[in-house]
Design an enzyme around this catalytic site. Structure first.
Site, PDB file in Angstrom:
ATOM      1  N   GLU A  69      57.594  52.282  29.996  1.00 56.90           N
ATOM      2  CA  GLU A  69      56.291  51.616  30.218  1.00 56.90           C
ATOM      3  C   GLU A  69      55.336  51.939  29.067  1.00 56.90           C
ATOM      4  O   GLU A  69      54.599  51.082  28.593  1.00 56.90           O
ATOM      5  CB  GLU A  69      55.673  52.046  31.560  1.00 56.90           C
ATOM      6  CG  GLU A  69      56.478  51.634  32.768  1.00 56.90           C
ATOM      7  CD  GLU A  69      56.770  50.142  32.837  1.00 56.90           C
ATOM      8  OE1 GLU A  69      55.941  49.335  32.389  1.00 56.90           O
ATOM      9  OE2 GLU A  69      57.858  49.790  33.335  1.00 56.90           O
ATOM     10  N   TRP A 106      56.149  49.651  26.515  1.00 58.49           N
ATOM     11  CA  TRP A 106      55.606  48.295  26.676  1.00 58.49           C
ATOM     12  C   TRP A 106      54.224  48.208  26.014  1.00 58.49           C
ATOM     13  O   TRP A 106      53.849  47.204  25.431  1.00 58.49           O
ATOM     14  CB  TRP A 106      55.500  47.911  28.161  1.00 58.49           C
ATOM     15  CG  TRP A 106      56.739  47.215  28.673  1.00 58.49           C
ATOM     16  CD1 TRP A 106      57.692  47.758  29.468  1.00 58.49           C
ATOM     17  CD2 TRP A 106      57.148  45.854  28.404  1.00 58.49           C
ATOM     18  NE1 TRP A 106      58.671  46.827  29.712  1.00 58.49           N
ATOM     19  CE2 TRP A 106      58.367  45.650  29.085  1.00 58.49           C
ATOM     20  CE3 TRP A 106      56.612  44.793  27.671  1.00 58.49           C
ATOM     21  CZ2 TRP A 106      59.059  44.437  29.039  1.00 58.49           C
ATOM     22  CZ3 TRP A 106      57.296  43.591  27.635  1.00 58.49           C
ATOM     23  CH2 TRP A 106      58.502  43.411  28.305  1.00 58.49           C
ATOM     24  N   TRP A 159      46.516  22.120  31.918  1.00 63.14           N
ATOM     25  CA  TRP A 159      45.851  23.036  32.844  1.00 63.14           C
ATOM     26  C   TRP A 159      44.865  22.263  33.705  1.00 63.14           C
ATOM     27  O   TRP A 159      44.276  21.270  33.250  1.00 63.14           O
ATOM     28  CB  TRP A 159      45.112  24.132  32.080  1.00 63.14           C
ATOM     29  CG  TRP A 159      45.995  24.969  31.217  1.00 63.14           C
ATOM     30  CD1 TRP A 159      46.050  24.974  29.857  1.00 63.14           C
ATOM     31  CD2 TRP A 159      46.971  25.925  31.651  1.00 63.14           C
ATOM     32  NE1 TRP A 159      46.996  25.878  29.416  1.00 63.14           N
ATOM     33  CE2 TRP A 159      47.577  26.469  30.498  1.00 63.14           C
ATOM     34  CE3 TRP A 159      47.409  26.377  32.903  1.00 63.14           C
ATOM     35  CZ2 TRP A 159      48.580  27.437  30.558  1.00 63.14           C
ATOM     36  CZ3 TRP A 159      48.393  27.340  32.962  1.00 63.14           C
ATOM     37  CH2 TRP A 159      48.973  27.856  31.798  1.00 63.14           C
ATOM     38  N   ASN A 198      50.005  47.294  39.004  1.00 67.55           N
ATOM     39  CA  ASN A 198      50.739  46.384  38.112  1.00 67.55           C
ATOM     40  C   ASN A 198      51.464  45.265  38.856  1.00 67.55           C
ATOM     41  O   ASN A 198      51.410  44.100  38.452  1.00 67.55           O
ATOM     42  CB  ASN A 198      51.744  47.185  37.274  1.00 67.55           C
ATOM     43  CG  ASN A 198      52.546  46.267  36.365  1.00 67.55           C
ATOM     44  OD1 ASN A 198      51.987  45.572  35.532  1.00 67.55           O
ATOM     45  ND2 ASN A 198      53.863  46.248  36.548  1.00 67.55           N
ATOM     46  N   TRP A 237      45.719  30.506  31.585  1.00 67.19           N
ATOM     47  CA  TRP A 237      45.828  31.969  31.612  1.00 67.19           C
ATOM     48  C   TRP A 237      44.681  32.641  30.876  1.00 67.19           C
ATOM     49  O   TRP A 237      44.297  33.778  31.190  1.00 67.19           O
ATOM     50  CB  TRP A 237      47.176  32.430  31.035  1.00 67.19           C
ATOM     51  CG  TRP A 237      47.442  32.077  29.595  1.00 67.19           C
ATOM     52  CD1 TRP A 237      48.135  31.000  29.131  1.00 67.19           C
ATOM     53  CD2 TRP A 237      47.037  32.811  28.426  1.00 67.19           C
ATOM     54  NE1 TRP A 237      48.185  31.009  27.757  1.00 67.19           N
ATOM     55  CE2 TRP A 237      47.516  32.109  27.295  1.00 67.19           C
ATOM     56  CE3 TRP A 237      46.314  33.978  28.222  1.00 67.19           C
ATOM     57  CZ2 TRP A 237      47.288  32.535  25.982  1.00 67.19           C
ATOM     58  CZ3 TRP A 237      46.093  34.406  26.913  1.00 67.19           C
ATOM     59  CH2 TRP A 237      46.577  33.689  25.818  1.00 67.19           C
ATOM     60  N   TRP A 247      49.237  38.715  30.201  1.00 68.55           N
ATOM     61  CA  TRP A 247      48.914  37.369  30.701  1.00 68.55           C
ATOM     62  C   TRP A 247      49.893  36.345  30.136  1.00 68.55           C
ATOM     63  O   TRP A 247      50.366  35.463  30.848  1.00 68.55           O
ATOM     64  CB  TRP A 247      47.454  36.987  30.379  1.00 68.55           C
ATOM     65  CG  TRP A 247      46.540  37.507  31.449  1.00 68.55           C
ATOM     66  CD1 TRP A 247      45.865  38.684  31.443  1.00 68.55           C
ATOM     67  CD2 TRP A 247      46.256  36.880  32.714  1.00 68.55           C
ATOM     68  NE1 TRP A 247      45.169  38.835  32.622  1.00 68.55           N
ATOM     69  CE2 TRP A 247      45.381  37.749  33.415  1.00 68.55           C
ATOM     70  CE3 TRP A 247      46.635  35.693  33.320  1.00 68.55           C
ATOM     71  CZ2 TRP A 247      44.898  37.446  34.694  1.00 68.55           C
ATOM     72  CZ3 TRP A 247      46.152  35.387  34.593  1.00 68.55           C
ATOM     73  CH2 TRP A 247      45.295  36.262  35.263  1.00 68.55           C
TER      74      TRP A 247
HETATM   75  P1  FAD Z   1      51.975  53.430  34.685  1.00 64.66           P
HETATM   76  O1  FAD Z   1      53.008  52.720  35.473  1.00 64.66           O
HETATM   77  O2  FAD Z   1      51.712  54.828  35.029  1.00 64.66           O
HETATM   78  O3  FAD Z   1      52.380  53.271  33.156  1.00 64.66           O
HETATM   79  C1  FAD Z   1      51.937  54.201  32.157  1.00 64.66           C
HETATM   80  C2  FAD Z   1      51.294  53.454  31.014  1.00 64.66           C
HETATM   81  O4  FAD Z   1      52.233  52.555  30.425  1.00 64.66           O
HETATM   82  C3  FAD Z   1      50.117  52.576  31.420  1.00 64.66           C
HETATM   83  O5  FAD Z   1      48.934  53.317  31.531  1.00 64.66           O
HETATM   84  C4  FAD Z   1      50.086  51.569  30.271  1.00 64.66           C
HETATM   85  O6  FAD Z   1      49.454  52.098  29.134  1.00 64.66           O
HETATM   86  C5  FAD Z   1      51.563  51.392  29.957  1.00 64.66           C
HETATM   87  N1  FAD Z   1      52.059  50.219  30.690  1.00 64.66           N
HETATM   88  C6  FAD Z   1      52.537  50.161  31.953  1.00 64.66           C
HETATM   89  N2  FAD Z   1      52.931  48.901  32.253  1.00 64.66           N
HETATM   90  C7  FAD Z   1      52.650  48.157  31.166  1.00 64.66           C
HETATM   91  C8  FAD Z   1      52.821  46.775  30.846  1.00 64.66           C
HETATM   92  N3  FAD Z   1      53.365  45.914  31.711  1.00 64.66           N
HETATM   93  N4  FAD Z   1      52.424  46.337  29.637  1.00 64.66           N
HETATM   94  C9  FAD Z   1      51.893  47.193  28.720  1.00 64.66           C
HETATM   95  N5  FAD Z   1      51.725  48.519  28.954  1.00 64.66           N
HETATM   96  C10 FAD Z   1      52.096  48.987  30.170  1.00 64.66           C
HETATM   97  N6  FAD Z   1      47.420  47.255  31.053  1.00 64.66           N
HETATM   98  C11 FAD Z   1      46.380  47.787  30.389  1.00 64.66           C
HETATM   99  O7  FAD Z   1      46.434  48.959  29.990  1.00 64.66           O
HETATM  100  N7  FAD Z   1      45.260  47.045  30.126  1.00 64.66           N
HETATM  101  C12 FAD Z   1      45.149  45.742  30.532  1.00 64.66           C
HETATM  102  O8  FAD Z   1      44.126  45.101  30.233  1.00 64.66           O
HETATM  103  C13 FAD Z   1      46.231  45.177  31.268  1.00 64.66           C
HETATM  104  N8  FAD Z   1      46.163  43.895  31.737  1.00 64.66           N
HETATM  105  C14 FAD Z   1      47.217  43.388  32.451  1.00 64.66           C
HETATM  106  C15 FAD Z   1      47.146  42.063  32.918  1.00 64.66           C
HETATM  107  C16 FAD Z   1      48.195  41.520  33.652  1.00 64.66           C
HETATM  108  C17 FAD Z   1      48.124  40.086  34.121  1.00 64.66           C
HETATM  109  C18 FAD Z   1      49.329  42.302  33.930  1.00 64.66           C
HETATM  110  C19 FAD Z   1      50.478  41.725  34.713  1.00 64.66           C
HETATM  111  C20 FAD Z   1      49.422  43.598  33.461  1.00 64.66           C
HETATM  112  C21 FAD Z   1      48.378  44.160  32.709  1.00 64.66           C
HETATM  113  N9  FAD Z   1      48.439  45.474  32.216  1.00 64.66           N
HETATM  114  C22 FAD Z   1      47.382  45.992  31.506  1.00 64.66           C
HETATM  115  C23 FAD Z   1      49.689  46.255  32.303  1.00 64.66           C
HETATM  116  C24 FAD Z   1      49.827  47.174  33.524  1.00 64.66           C
HETATM  117  O9  FAD Z   1      49.530  46.469  34.688  1.00 64.66           O
HETATM  118  C25 FAD Z   1      48.939  48.403  33.452  1.00 64.66           C
HETATM  119  O10 FAD Z   1      49.101  49.056  32.206  1.00 64.66           O
HETATM  120  C26 FAD Z   1      49.281  49.407  34.562  1.00 64.66           C
HETATM  121  O11 FAD Z   1      49.161  48.799  35.814  1.00 64.66           O
HETATM  122  C27 FAD Z   1      48.357  50.590  34.465  1.00 64.66           C
HETATM  123  O12 FAD Z   1      48.576  51.481  35.500  1.00 64.66           O
HETATM  124  P2  FAD Z   1      49.189  52.908  35.245  1.00 64.66           P
HETATM  125  O13 FAD Z   1      48.465  53.579  34.143  1.00 64.66           O
HETATM  126  O14 FAD Z   1      49.227  53.588  36.562  1.00 64.66           O
HETATM  127  O15 FAD Z   1      50.651  52.542  34.768  1.00 64.66           O
END
Ligand code: FAD
Length: 482
Positions: free
Chosen positions: A280, A283, A311, A346, A364, A387
């Site tokens: 993650e 990602w 759209w 997420n 989007w 997005w």
């Molecule tokens: P954890 O599961 O603990 O993951 C640890 C870290 O990994 C996160 O803090 C983040 O930095 C990174 N990470 C995790 N999942 C993703 C992912 N899918 N893509 C990129 N990095 C990821 N994340 C943001 O940080 N900022 C945003 O503005 C953002 N907008 C999003 C919009 C949409 C529509 C979606 C579907 C996802 C978005 N995310 C965003 C990705 C993800 O949802 C969040 O990073 C995550 O929910 C943060 O929670 P956590 O720190 O507990 O994640």
């Protein structure tokens, strides 16, 4: 020209509001010069404006950083304006001969920094930038043919192959801070906090902005939730993810520090959980890689085949989505969690985004903008890339025709309905069987739960099956026209 070691170095903080594992800070410290810690509220960089929820976070984060500096005998200098002008003024007033900062990777930020470096060097100022906001520089990991990665899995493999990231640097225990600072602006005068109404009042229940809060969050996650992360992370009612995202967004913690905290745990935590969590973090790296190589990630379809997509202009639908009043409980719970806590799980982000894009067929970019304004973790790379991932227009995206059914998603990932009950109080009395489909509940069940559909909770604003067919037809038309 030989430099005078007694002349200060300006340490320009941006989205790296920490003392721990801060390469620019470390270099400033090792230079032996007095340090002037500075944060600039930059005017018009061309970047999207700071969202309101993140402005709340920034206020508290700057306070926390100032507190950490105070413990080391210094203060954070606050200034606003065009960064180059501000820097030149402080250089003139303080006699500083060097400016150090950590690199940022959003395209407008990069453009500003290149210009500043150039201008400062012309004035014989030692302008130096450092890494550390990412595990790897986005320009470093490239495919065998020298092109950027477009698919996540090979990107991850390449990242793995480069070996372990460098161990993080500890915060210097002492700092030689400049004793005479130019006058600072007051944080209160920046008006970053909401007042009337104070819609952020519940944020404090959940969040502790600042690097101490980030370190605590990391510690408790590794201790309590990393074991089982791979399985549990998809269930929004569980406290199963790190919630480090807002801390990462403003750089209160570095990815290298997070990576490091997952080392040496293999006796206690299954390797599959550690790898999944690291994936993650990767990602995030991949999103920055995409943003770096495709600067218009937040404004243009990565895959231009989507440029012709029709759209819908549905103001009412957008309003219902924003307010969490779509009649689909999992979507509404997510949108209300977002409003209440500035964060959304997420899995639910994916469901809510899919609903906007596919069930409502709203562009989007409107969703991206709303998230940017309301998320405390709003991040130029992650938000845009995610997005586009949901829309199907992004790199390595989920195909457009994979359309989430909000009822089935709710039933799968919130089977007891606890997440919905936590955020949609008017459905609290509903049994699990109907919590994700109140519109199918018999009248007697609704009566018992005190629900009047259309009054206390909305009827679904679209019929999902029909909306799905409509979206697929629009997608087919776009594909055929391309
Ligand atoms: P954890 O599961 O603990 O993951 C640890 C870290 O990994 C996160 O803090 C983040 O930095 C990174 N990470 C995790 N999942 C993703 C992912 N899918 N893509 C990129 N990095 C990821 N994340 C943001 O940080 N900022 C945003 O503005 C953002 N907008 C999003 C919009 C949409 C529509 C979606 C579907 C996802 C978005 N995310 C965003 C990705 C993800 O949802 C969040 O990073 C995550 O929910 C943060 O929670 P956590 O720190 O507990 O994640």
């Amino acid at each position: 020209m030989a430099k005078d070691g007694s002349k200060p170095v300006i340490l320009w903080f941006r989205n790296d509001l920490r003392l721990d594992d801060n390469q620019a800070l470390n270099a400033a410290h090792l230079s032996g010069r007095p340090v002037i810690p500075l944060f600039i509220r930059e005017a018009e960089t061309g970047a999207a404006p700071l969202g309101a929820a993140q402005a709340w976070w920034l206020h508290h984060s700057l306070e926390a950083l100032d507190g950490s500096l105070l413990k080391r005998g210094g203060r954070l200098l606050l200034a606003s304006g065009q960064a180059l002008e501000v820097l030149c003024t402080i250089i003139r007033d303080s006699g500083a001969e060097a400016v150090f900062w950590n690199r940022r990777y959003d395209p407008p930020g990069i453009a500003v920094d290149i210009r500043i470096k150039h201008e400062l060097e012309k004035q014989a100022i030692d302008a130096r930038s450092f890494g550390g906001q990412l595990l790897h520089e986005p320009s470093r990991l490239m495919t065998g043919s020298g092109a950027p990665y477009r698919v996540y899995t090979p990107f991850w493999r390449a990242l793995e192959k480069t070996g372990e990231p460098k161990p993080p640097l500890d915060a210097p225990s002492k700092l030689r801070l400049a004793s005479k600072l130019p006058a600072s602006e007051s944080l209160a005068s920046w008006k970053l906090l909401p007042t009337k109404p104070d819609w952020a009042r519940d944020f404090v229940d959940l969040w502790t902005p600042g690097e101490e809060g980030a370190q605590e969050r990391l510690g408790s996650f590794v201790e309590e939730a990393l074991d089982g992360y791979k399985e549990n992370r998809d269930y929004p009612a569980k406290q199963a993810t790190s919630m480090l995202s807002p801390h990462l967004a403003l750089g209160e913690i570095s990815p290298a520090r997070i990576w490091d905290a997952t080392r040496g745990l293999s006796r206690r935590v299954p390797a599959s959980d550690i790898v999944h969590f690291r994936k993650e973090i990767a990602w995030r790296e991949f999103s920055y890689h995409l943003l770096f190589h495709f600067p218009r990630l937040a404004s243009a379809n990565w895959n231009d085949r989507f440029d012709g997509f029709e759209w819908r202009d549905d103001g009412e639908g957008f309003e219902a989505w924003r307010r969490g009043m779509t009649g689909y409980p999992i979507v509404d719970a997510g949108m209300r969690q977002l409003w209440r806590h500035g964060w959304m799980h997420n899995r639910v982000r994916m469901i809510a985004a899919s609903f906007l894009i596919k069930d409502l067929m709203i562009d989007w970019r409107r969703g991206e903008a709303w998230f940017r304004d309301t998320l405390v973790d709003a991040d130029p790379a992650n938000n845009a890339a995610s997005w586009q991932w949901v829309a199907g227009s992004g790199a390595d995206a989920s195909p457009f025709f994979r359309i989430f059914n909000p009822v089935l998603q709710g039933e799968k990932f919130d089977p007891a309905g606890d997440y919905v009950r936590a955020h949609v109080p008017e459905l609290r009395g509903l049994a699990a069987k109907y919590i994700h489909r109140p519109f199918e509940a018999p009248k007697s069940v609704l009566d018992e739960a005190g629900i009047i559909l259309g009054q206390t909770y909305p009827e679904p604003i679209v019929d999902h099956a029909r909306a799905r067919d409509r979206a697929l037809a629009a997608y087919k038309a776009t594909r055929d026209a391309a």
